[in-house]
Design an enzyme around this catalytic site. Structure first.
Site, PDB file in Angstrom:
ATOM      1  CG  HIS A 188      -0.296  -0.233   2.541  1.00  0.00           C
ATOM      2  ND1 HIS A 188      -0.965  -0.189   3.720  1.00  0.00           N
ATOM      3  CD2 HIS A 188       0.999  -0.499   2.885  1.00  0.00           C
ATOM      4  CE1 HIS A 188      -0.131  -0.426   4.730  1.00  0.00           C
ATOM      5  NE2 HIS A 188       1.049  -0.622   4.243  1.00  0.00           N
ATOM      6  CB  ALA A 244      -3.744   8.751   6.990  1.00  0.00           C
TER       7      ALA A 244
END
Ligand code: FA5
Length: 349
Positions: free
Chosen positions: A180, A317
């Protein structure tokens, strides 16, 4: 120069030039080239014969033969060009080429739909004051997992099927293809202090089976904002603002509780399926919703580890999947179409 050898070179020259002049087409020209200039051709024969001559003769005949080689090559090129012009003029005279016909259209290249989506997505963040930065695709275990509160043997590692490129052996640190874009959070916090507002585009890789909404390689954009007083409401507002800019106000967006070790609380961002508008179909695996990304408030432990005072600063985030966004934007029912390189599909966008 011996008379015999010199005469042979002179004769060869006039014979070759006459044959060249007489050659009516490209095929004859090719045969001519082999006959006179080829490896087993007549000129090479002359050069081979040099061995039998005295040193002085060899020098003189060798120089003459080399000069002839250059002359014949130039003559060959000139004749080729001449024949080419001749055949074009003949074709024009006999009307074989209709210069009034429209030319073949040039195919114009275009950006891949995933790239187009990525650019629009990033532009939305840029317009909100986010900077665009990038991080490495081959990443250390430390950034991809450990610094994100996923130590070795932590069950959360199962969330990301990993493609390892190097195991911990011989004292080397384990490396992987990042699963990721979240490792970029750590790299940014290492180098910058709040206020931080960045979007990090990039490829991520997972060792998993493909289906309509999963590929083994995907594009993500990591979003990170850290400042005084940021809350979940800012995160939601930012994400909704960007999604609405891309998809219009008709699309519905859902934030659902979720778990990621590096955020608290964590959320999953989903959008109603464009194929069935929420009724449930193969594209959305029957749920009516397509997951677009994970998000949450940066875990205070991570802020502290990075030297950021968590009693003063908070941050949000998110990691969004760009292929999923592209599917929504262009109405593509199967993610695998994006990477099969079938121009019939890609040229539609
Ligand atoms: C993550 O990758 C987290 N790093 C997201 C995150 C970032 C959470 C910051 C919290 C804070 P997840 O594995 O759910 O989470 O992937 C995020 C998005 O990437 C998914 O919602 C999906 O849109 C996309 N994605 C995930 N796996 C694939 C896949 N195999 N193929 C295509 N897209 C995928």
């Amino acid at each position: 120069m011996t008379t015999a050898a010199a005469t042979a070179v002179t004769q060869l020259r006039s014979e070759a030039l006459a044959a060249l002049e007489a050659a009516p087409d490209q095929r004859t020209l090719d045969a001519w080239r082999v006959e006179y200039l080829g490896r087993k051709g007549k000129l090479t024969g002359v050069l081979r014969g040099l061995a039998e001559l005295s040193i002085d003769e060899r020098k003189a005949i060798g120089a003459a033969a080399n000069a002839l080689k250059i002359e014949l090559e130039a003559a060959y090129d000139a004749r080729t060009e001449e024949l080419r012009h001749k055949s074009i003029s003949e074709a024009l005279e006999h009307g074989k080429i209709d210069i009034t016909l429209p030319a073949h259209p040039h195919r114009r290249g275009r950006l891949h739909p995933v790239t187009q989506t990525l650019r629009e997505f990033l532009e939305a963040f840029r317009s909100m004051g986010f900077s665009i930065v990038e991080g490495p695709e081959v990443e250390l275990d430390y950034y991809n997992f450990e610094a994100l509160r996923i130590p070795p043997d932590h069950p959360a590692r199962d969330m990301w099927d990993t493609l390892w490129v190097d195991y911990e052996k011989d004292g080397r640190r384990p490396m992987l293809l990042r699963t990721h874009t979240s490792p970029a959070q750590i790299r940014i916090m290492e180098e910058h202090k709040p206020p931080i507002r960045v979007a990090v585009p990039g490829r991520a890789y997972r060792f998993e089976a493909t289906d309509t909404t999963h590929e083994w390689m995907m594009t993500q954009v990591e979003v990170l904002a850290i400042d005084e007083g940021l809350s979940l409401a800012h995160m939601k507002g930012t994400l909704l603002g960007v999604m609405r800019r891309l998809f219009g106000s008709e699309r519905r967006i859902r934030l659902q509780c979720s778990y990621f070790p590096f955020v608290e609380p964590g959320a999953e961002v989903a959008m109603d399926c464009f194929v069935c508008s929420g009724a449930g179909c193969a594209t959305c695996h029957g749920s009516g919703w397509i997951e677009m990304g994970g998000a949450g408030m940066v875990h205070p432990e991570i802020l502290e580890n990075m030297g950021i005072d968590s009693s003063r600063y908070t941050g949000f985030a998110a990691g969004m999947g760009i292929e999923r966004l592209a599917m929504q934007l262009y109405g593509v029912p199967d993610m695998r179409y994006f990477y099969q390189n079938d121009l019939r599909v890609l040229q539609q966008f």
